[in-house]
Design a protein around this motif. Sequence first.
Motif, mmCIF file in Angstrom:
data_model
loop_
_atom_site.group_PDB
_atom_site.id
_atom_site.type_symbol
_atom_site.label_atom_id
_atom_site.label_comp_id
_atom_site.label_asym_id
_atom_site.label_seq_id
_atom_site.Cartn_x
_atom_site.Cartn_y
_atom_site.Cartn_z
ATOM 1 N N THR A 54 1.004 -1.061 0.087
ATOM 2 C CA THR A 54 0.142 -0.150 0.017
ATOM 3 C C THR A 54 0.779 1.271 0.087
ATOM 4 N N VAL A 55 0.556 2.276 -0.844
ATOM 5 C CA VAL A 55 1.109 3.427 -0.901
ATOM 6 C C VAL A 55 0.177 4.447 -0.246
ATOM 7 N N LEU A 56 0.478 5.415 0.492
ATOM 8 C CA LEU A 56 -0.358 6.377 0.796
ATOM 9 C C LEU A 56 0.497 7.843 0.585
ATOM 10 N N VAL A 57 -0.467 8.676 0.015
ATOM 11 C CA VAL A 57 0.262 10.097 -0.486
ATOM 12 C C VAL A 57 -0.523 11.182 0.149
ATOM 13 N N HIS A 58 0.065 12.013 0.888
ATOM 14 C CA HIS A 58 -0.265 13.428 1.044
ATOM 15 C C HIS A 58 -1.100 13.952 0.028
ATOM 16 N N GLU A 59 -2.163 14.636 0.558
ATOM 17 C CA GLU A 59 -2.988 15.095 -0.634
ATOM 18 C C GLU A 59 -2.194 16.441 -1.310
ATOM 19 N N ASP A 60 -1.332 17.223 -0.533
ATOM 20 C CA ASP A 60 -0.568 18.184 -1.017
ATOM 21 C C ASP A 60 0.508 17.681 -2.055
ATOM 22 N N ALA A 61 0.819 16.313 -1.850
ATOM 23 C CA ALA A 61 1.737 15.874 -2.745
ATOM 24 C C ALA A 61 1.265 15.123 -4.013
ATOM 25 N N ALA A 62 0.010 14.791 -4.142
ATOM 26 C CA ALA A 62 -0.565 13.818 -4.867
ATOM 27 C C ALA A 62 -0.296 14.456 -6.318
ATOM 28 N N ASP A 63 -0.972 15.638 -6.766
ATOM 29 C CA ASP A 63 -0.617 16.122 -8.182
ATOM 30 C C ASP A 63 0.861 16.167 -8.505
ATOM 31 N N ARG A 64 1.938 16.514 -7.592
ATOM 32 C CA ARG A 64 3.146 16.643 -7.754
ATOM 33 C C ARG A 64 4.031 15.669 -8.000
ATOM 34 N N VAL A 65 3.952 14.460 -6.957
ATOM 35 C CA VAL A 65 4.410 13.300 -6.912
ATOM 36 C C VAL A 65 3.799 11.970 -7.645
ATOM 37 N N LEU A 66 2.526 11.742 -7.704
ATOM 38 C CA LEU A 66 1.894 10.632 -8.000
ATOM 39 C C LEU A 66 2.089 10.273 -9.591
ATOM 40 N N PRO A 67 2.082 11.349 -10.380
ATOM 41 C CA PRO A 67 2.155 10.970 -11.606
ATOM 42 C C PRO A 67 3.596 10.298 -12.037
ATOM 43 N N ALA A 68 4.649 10.714 -11.339
ATOM 44 C CA ALA A 68 5.869 10.033 -11.893
ATOM 45 C C ALA A 68 5.847 8.685 -11.174
ATOM 46 N N VAL A 69 5.310 8.480 -9.964
ATOM 47 C CA VAL A 69 5.186 7.078 -9.190
ATOM 48 C C VAL A 69 4.489 6.340 -10.127
ATOM 49 N N LEU A 70 3.412 6.711 -10.521
ATOM 50 C CA LEU A 70 2.447 5.760 -11.044
ATOM 51 C C LEU A 70 2.892 5.396 -12.650
ATOM 52 N N ALA A 71 3.439 6.263 -13.256
ATOM 53 C CA ALA A 71 4.021 6.112 -14.642
ATOM 54 C C ALA A 71 5.228 4.984 -14.537
ATOM 55 N N LYS A 72 6.067 5.167 -13.343
ATOM 56 C CA LYS A 72 6.947 4.105 -13.325
ATOM 57 C C LYS A 72 6.790 2.744 -13.317
ATOM 58 N N LEU A 73 5.494 2.869 -12.225
ATOM 59 C CA LEU A 73 4.729 1.372 -12.077
ATOM 60 C C LEU A 73 4.248 0.814 -13.268
ATOM 61 N N ALA A 74 3.496 1.623 -13.918
ATOM 62 C CA ALA A 74 2.797 1.293 -15.182
ATOM 63 C C ALA A 74 3.813 0.786 -16.087
ATOM 64 N N GLY A 75 4.790 0.994 -16.350
ATOM 65 C CA GLY A 75 5.917 0.590 -17.197
ATOM 66 C C GLY A 75 6.413 -0.723 -16.828
ATOM 67 N N ALA A 76 6.170 -1.301 -15.494
ATOM 68 C CA ALA A 76 6.415 -2.373 -14.975
ATOM 69 C C ALA A 76 5.258 -3.423 -14.971
ATOM 70 N N GLY A 77 4.240 -2.785 -15.441
ATOM 71 C CA GLY A 77 3.169 -3.695 -15.355
ATOM 72 C C GLY A 77 2.053 -3.936 -14.007
ATOM 73 N N VAL A 78 2.246 -2.868 -13.265
ATOM 74 C CA VAL A 78 1.687 -3.154 -11.993
ATOM 75 C C VAL A 78 0.127 -2.555 -12.105
ATOM 76 N N THR A 79 -0.556 -3.094 -11.389
ATOM 77 C CA THR A 79 -1.933 -2.830 -11.328
ATOM 78 C C THR A 79 -2.266 -2.179 -10.118
ATOM 79 N N ILE A 80 -2.896 -0.845 -10.364
ATOM 80 C CA ILE A 80 -3.185 0.170 -9.140
ATOM 81 C C ILE A 80 -4.717 -0.171 -8.880
#
Lengths: 435, 435
Positions: free
Chosen positions: B280-306
Amino acid sequence: MSQTTPAAVPPAAGLTSAGLNDSFAALLTSGRAASLALASAPTEVKNRALRGIAVALRENVPQILAANALDLAAGAENGLSAGLLDRLSLDEARIRSLADAVDEIEALTDPVGQVVRGSSLPNGVKISQVRVPFGVVGVIYEARPNVTVDIAALALKSGNAAVLRGGSAAENSNRILVALIQDALVAAGLPGESVQTIDPFGRAGATALMQARGQVDVLIPRGSAGLIQAVVTESTVPVIETGAGVVHIFLDASANEQWSADIVHNAKVQRPSVCNAVETVLVHEDAADRVLPAVLAKLAGAGVTIHGDAAVRALYPAAIPATDEDWATEYMSLDLSVAVVPDLDAAIAHIRRYSTGHTESIITNDVVNAERFLGEVDSAAVMVNASTRFTDGGEFGFGAEVGISTQKLHARGPMGLPELTSTKWIVRGTGQIRH
Amino acid sequence: MSQTTPAAVPPAAGLTSAGLNDSFAALLTSGRAASLALASAPTEVKNRALRGIAVALRENVPQILAANALDLAAGAENGLSAGLLDRLSLDEARIRSLADAVDEIEALTDPVGQVVRGSSLPNGVKISQVRVPFGVVGVIYEARPNVTVDIAALALKSGNAAVLRGGSAAENSNRILVALIQDALVAAGLPGESVQTIDPFGRAGATALMQARGQVDVLIPRGSAGLIQAVVTESTVPVIETGAGVVHIFLDASANEQWSADIVHNAKVQRPSVCNAVETVLVHEDAADRVLPAVLAKLAGAGVTIHGDAAVRALYPAAIPATDEDWATEYMSLDLSVAVVPDLDAAIAHIRRYSTGHTESIITNDVVNAERFLGEVDSAAVMVNASTRFTDGGEFGFGAEVGISTQKLHARGPMGLPELTSTKWIVRGTGQIRH
């Protein structure tokens, strides 16, 4: 069901039980909440509470003795053994020594936050293992009001909440002690629920405590072998087994006569009802004629009944025959089993068979035999030329003790403050990932 | 009955069971005897056996792989999950790294005989607390042949006999590994019975092992939550609970974007089937827009289901809705639960509710938040700015690990050599008695 529909069935017996379950669950929940406050409480606040407990004990001696007298009267009426009545009994000196133990615990170093070990990994990540409280500690014991104070003080100093089941025999003594402790906690600014008794829940409370895995972090039984066995068997909470002591002293061929007589007398007679009292003396056959008469004469002067094997009875006709059962018995009374053995190997074999793994001592002047005994006897405490009565948290400098662990997991021997802590790994990085 | 009377009743089904019981009891007895030899074995002899094991692993790669192939084929046929098949699978690199771990363990300091602490009492009695082996260590695991080698090597170095229940899924792999280990033991002059498997006894053997209190000193389950729960509930032998990891990473408001992407990717993708992988990854709401896209893009590249909450799905439409169950799930696969939380308190509350107490990490540049996270999250390992994959005996420098304890008693976090020892108090006097 709409609110206007009256209940068709009146509250039945089940409701009482549910109500009991609810208030037991609420007690555990408040204990958990208290444990979070305690875990982050500064040492100075915990020490303030400890000083308050010591003062309250000294200022309320008459009230405590009055409560204890009720328990003693009930115990005598219910036919408690002399050993149990001795453990149940408080007097002014014992209460003052309990207060002194609380002061000693206050003076000890707080174990919480101590760094056990640590290192920098090759990639620059820093790891350290730090002591943290367990959280909630459960203790089940019987007829020992002193345990209530010792455990409360040790748990408090180590940042743990305590849930105590002290048993019906000491219910009045424990009630006033817990009340005094809770007042001191609150006066120091800590939750009163840091120390709670579940005696009002009776046996059902003890059973529920044993099943409270996840809500209670560790359970420590103190008392008879039967009590400990029941807890070990029934509990799903991790248990630290304590206490039962079929304790041996081996008088080797080279044993000093005076030391033998003094140590055996001290180990049997000073306080026969406790777990570090000796129950069996084994004597090397080459030492029997030389050492045994002085040892047995000193015991006879104290009124000790000897259960002897044939060789002992030949030397000491007052001995009664030892039965097979005697060798496995923790008398907790002025009874002692005595046997003559051919050599150190036979002594070690006898101890391996009958010992409960508490404490064994060899009286010897032979270095090789001393080292063999220390190495080959697998007990929590192994001694050379010392009284088994030294296996004790107070004697070891721990201030008091939670009990004496006879298992090998987590703690072995007298348990003091560090034994009431767990650890946690703290890992600090700067973005490192594993390769 | 005289010898000439023929047996009236032929051997029946009961005899088979009795025969099984007898040979199981004999196995435990031989394990206990081996443990006595190991407890006093010099370090150099134990090291000789370890070198022999490492050599045997390297020299028998084809034979080990052939046995493993039988297990893998059976596992595929029986529908084992991809995660289990990965843990079951050996290849040449994994076997060589097992041998390297055995070499590392050989190079570590022998814990037996280490003095933990000690003092002189006021009366001149000297006490010291010394590390000793447990005796016999039982381990119940499933589908992980590498555990067979790791445990055998750690048990041997720490002077313990091991009784292994590796499970039917890895039976062929474990059989050859135990045979190689026993040969190396015997070649070094140690009892082959120091390491034994009870796989031939099937489930009945596992049950008997859990009831072998007094013959087995500690029992360590490694595997699924169900396996661990069963052992915790059924065992009367003291248990060290290991493993199940619903592991969290919290991306704080100040989280570094690159570190967040790298660490979450590493923690999820490097080896998803192990217990220190993030779930489980928890994200502070103030960081979601800034940080989450890069985190999820890198996971998507590895085939991770969110599996995302509503806020995550708004940012990342490919996410599937997270169910209540997902937050408590140890996927052991390329699945990850992700939620946005309002602040650190909410993150800690979420972790307190769902964590199994294994490992949690915060990615932050805020000192106060880092210290609060380290202090208030009650897990075996708590991290700042590091991958959760570091919670590992090998990474921590322990050579290998017996498992990762998620309980608080005795050991917490990766268990290496010291965690496989108990202690004993050595007391040396010159005739002292207690006053």
